[in-house]
Scaffold this active site. Sequence first.
Site, PDB file in Angstrom:
ATOM      1  N   ASP A  35      -3.073   6.223  -3.383  1.00  0.00           N
ATOM      2  CA  ASP A  35      -1.888   5.591  -2.794  1.00  0.00           C
ATOM      3  C   ASP A  35      -1.358   4.446  -3.657  1.00  0.00           C
ATOM      4  O   ASP A  35      -1.831   4.223  -4.771  1.00  0.00           O
ATOM      5  CB  ASP A  35      -2.202   5.093  -1.376  1.00  0.00           C
ATOM      6  CG  ASP A  35      -3.114   3.876  -1.382  1.00  0.00           C
ATOM      7  OD1 ASP A  35      -3.929   3.757  -2.314  1.00  0.00           O
ATOM      8  OD2 ASP A  35      -3.016   3.042  -0.456  1.00  0.00           O
ATOM      9  N   ASP A  70      -6.377   2.283  -3.137  1.00  0.00           N
ATOM     10  CA  ASP A  70      -7.578   2.241  -2.302  1.00  0.00           C
ATOM     11  C   ASP A  70      -7.772   3.506  -1.465  1.00  0.00           C
ATOM     12  O   ASP A  70      -8.832   3.684  -0.871  1.00  0.00           O
ATOM     13  CB  ASP A  70      -7.638   0.969  -1.439  1.00  0.00           C
ATOM     14  CG  ASP A  70      -6.413   0.761  -0.586  1.00  0.00           C
ATOM     15  OD1 ASP A  70      -5.490   1.595  -0.639  1.00  0.00           O
ATOM     16  OD2 ASP A  70      -6.354  -0.260   0.132  1.00  0.00           O
ATOM     17  N   ARG A  71      -6.770   4.383  -1.419  1.00  0.00           N
ATOM     18  CA  ARG A  71      -6.935   5.611  -0.630  1.00  0.00           C
ATOM     19  C   ARG A  71      -7.102   6.831  -1.520  1.00  0.00           C
ATOM     20  O   ARG A  71      -6.722   6.805  -2.687  1.00  0.00           O
ATOM     21  CB  ARG A  71      -5.697   5.855   0.227  1.00  0.00           C
ATOM     22  CG  ARG A  71      -5.432   4.776   1.200  1.00  0.00           C
ATOM     23  CD  ARG A  71      -4.264   5.189   2.052  1.00  0.00           C
ATOM     24  NE  ARG A  71      -3.933   4.117   2.971  1.00  0.00           N
ATOM     25  CZ  ARG A  71      -3.267   4.302   4.087  1.00  0.00           C
ATOM     26  NH1 ARG A  71      -2.841   5.501   4.407  1.00  0.00           N
ATOM     27  NH2 ARG A  71      -3.012   3.278   4.866  1.00  0.00           N
ATOM     28  N   SER A 100       0.803  -1.225   0.000  1.00  0.00           N
ATOM     29  CA  SER A 100       0.000   0.000   0.000  1.00  0.00           C
ATOM     30  C   SER A 100       0.834   1.273   0.000  1.00  0.00           C
ATOM     31  O   SER A 100       1.569   1.518  -0.945  1.00  0.00           O
ATOM     32  CB  SER A 100      -0.959  -0.049   1.176  1.00  0.00           C
ATOM     33  OG  SER A 100      -1.889   0.990   1.071  1.00  0.00           O
ATOM     34  N   HIS A 101       0.751   2.029   1.086  1.00  0.00           N
ATOM     35  CA  HIS A 101       1.405   3.346   1.136  1.00  0.00           C
ATOM     36  C   HIS A 101       2.883   3.264   1.514  1.00  0.00           C
ATOM     37  O   HIS A 101       3.570   4.279   1.517  1.00  0.00           O
ATOM     38  CB  HIS A 101       0.664   4.223   2.147  1.00  0.00           C
ATOM     39  CG  HIS A 101       0.560   3.565   3.500  1.00  0.00           C
ATOM     40  ND1 HIS A 101      -0.267   2.486   3.747  1.00  0.00           N
ATOM     41  CD2 HIS A 101       1.193   3.812   4.652  1.00  0.00           C
ATOM     42  CE1 HIS A 101      -0.138   2.117   5.007  1.00  0.00           C
ATOM     43  NE2 HIS A 101       0.743   2.904   5.574  1.00  0.00           N
ATOM     44  N   LYS A 153     -11.818  -0.205   0.323  1.00  0.00           N
ATOM     45  CA  LYS A 153     -11.863   1.229   0.105  1.00  0.00           C
ATOM     46  C   LYS A 153     -11.412   1.498  -1.324  1.00  0.00           C
ATOM     47  O   LYS A 153     -10.739   0.675  -1.926  1.00  0.00           O
ATOM     48  CB  LYS A 153     -11.017   1.979   1.138  1.00  0.00           C
ATOM     49  CG  LYS A 153      -9.581   1.502   1.328  1.00  0.00           C
ATOM     50  CD  LYS A 153      -9.015   2.160   2.584  1.00  0.00           C
ATOM     51  CE  LYS A 153      -7.535   1.885   2.799  1.00  0.00           C
ATOM     52  NZ  LYS A 153      -7.243   0.530   3.299  1.00  0.00           N
ATOM     53  N   ASP A 209      -1.684   1.188  -3.846  1.00  0.00           N
ATOM     54  CA  ASP A 209      -2.557   0.167  -4.425  1.00  0.00           C
ATOM     55  C   ASP A 209      -3.938   0.705  -4.782  1.00  0.00           C
ATOM     56  O   ASP A 209      -4.854  -0.080  -5.061  1.00  0.00           O
ATOM     57  CB  ASP A 209      -2.673  -1.033  -3.479  1.00  0.00           C
ATOM     58  CG  ASP A 209      -3.222  -0.656  -2.117  1.00  0.00           C
ATOM     59  OD1 ASP A 209      -3.019   0.494  -1.688  1.00  0.00           O
ATOM     60  OD2 ASP A 209      -3.856  -1.507  -1.472  1.00  0.00           O
TER      61      ASP A 209
END
Length: 544
Positions: free
Chosen positions: A278, A282-283, A113-114, A377, A280
């Site tokens: 982000d 999702d944010r 992710s991030h 998300k 992947d």
Amino acid sequence: MDIRIVSTQPFPDQKPGTSGLRKSVPIFQTPHYLENFVQSIFDTIGNPAGQTLVLGGDGRYYNREAIQIILKMAAANGFARVKVGYGGILSTPATSCVIRKYKTVGGIILSASHNPGGPTGDFGVKFNTDNGGPAPEKVTEAIYARSKEIREYKILDAADIDLDHLGESRLGNTVIEVIDSVQDYAALLETLFDFDRIQQLLSRSDFRMCFDAMHAVTGPYAHALLERRLGAPAGTVHNGTPLPDFGGSHPDPNLVYAHDLVEILFGENAPAFGAASDGDGDRNMILGNHFFVTPSDSLAILAANATLVPGYRDGLAGVARSMPTSQAVDRVAAKLGLDCYETPTGWKFFGNLMDAGKVTLCGEESFGTGSNHVREKDGLWAVLFWLNILAVRQQSVADIVREHWQTYGRNYYSRHDYEGIDSDRANTLITNLRAKVGHLAGQSLGRYQVEYADDFSYTDPIDGSVSTQQGVRLGFSDGSRMVFRLSGTGTQGATLRLYLESYEPDPHKQDRDPQVALADLIAIADEVAQIRSLTGMDKPTVIT
Ligand code: VG1
Ligand code: CO
């Protein structure tokens, strides 16, 4: 078929955190490390015969190599089919969409992710179940238990699959289908939003927007949706090519790590709307012209305006937020007569509520919002939701948010992160707090009266499962709160997160700097938790 059964030893540290297993790339490159964890997932799924698996990642360093390994393991384990993203790319929400659309047994998303990527950066493996959502705790516990006793894994001896051509090929008896990374997902979003109206907005000469994909997975999605489908001018998407090291920065859409976008939106001749996503996908971070929308406010505003958007025209079943997320959405829910649920941090806790039809929108303070269209998300979904609202209301982002505060009051909110703390010190801090909270209720701290103080525990209303020690929280009699918890996504040392919130109903007092509005609570937090003396840090590393 050349199935090889490889003997292996368990690794003791394959316990998934808030969102998947995250370790540095060199750890994942340790012989058998990735394979052990993937075999533990397959063993937990049970019988793969006849099943389809979805596979993709955010394009970070080691993505392609890991995909080749997992494809050969899936074939050796007897999956009927693997749907793998073109070039190895699938965002987290797109994976969730594909799992649901084709009713597959689940999916593997290669992402941290991030967290930064690159040869010495982080890598990660997330497993999503057949509802499209992150595996719930009982599944991640089972995978972890399996990883502690694993003795062998299966892999096919075969040539690599060409990930850069769409279509089907075979590995042993398994069909490997390289799918368009964007198509299914884009088609789903098109059913939710008024694309014609958004297209008109984006063609107006007085409306400019800018989307920063941060060299992460959303580049291809944003190019396809915003520029090609919705007609935003070429160049609207910045940093739209996924890079293995994300160009050397944190693919984390907040005021600190998305500073290029922040400079544009707060600079001269700024566009009307800005957003970032982000690693992947999702944010999301939402910005207006010289205006930052906190993720907690964003959730509340999406909920309050949902009926303006075709996919939500009939209203919401209910809403949910993670415990540290501000209570702004609670006020919207109260006014609209909706149920509002409070869950621990991490999207996996929303799945049961959505599957049971109890909630439509969910959100977290960490720049995550989503709905029951998938079970993750969803960054670009949030961007399109905002664009749809802007297109209908014909107001600026700032005006929409300020009007919202006038109606519902403003929940001043901030998160202070202390990264890279020595783990022992961080654990001491939390242990001390846990020992203390039992005695705090009823006491005065400065001008605040403690109403409740506890370590948050959650009982899932659908399956009754209990998750304890989810964050120490102090609630005050005026509705203010502070929460302390340790991050479950980091890979080095510990990260303390301090979440602060206060409520301001008076419209004349709603334009303050949150750090000023929250200053007394910040001082109290330090006094209660001894943050500075225990961490040896005199200020947070990241403030959002
Ligand atoms: C962080 C966020 C949390 C989010 C999680 C995964 O977890 O605080 O809200 O769900 O990251 O996000 P933690 O444990 O570090 O606070 V992501 O975009 O992986 O999938
Ligand atoms: Co993410």
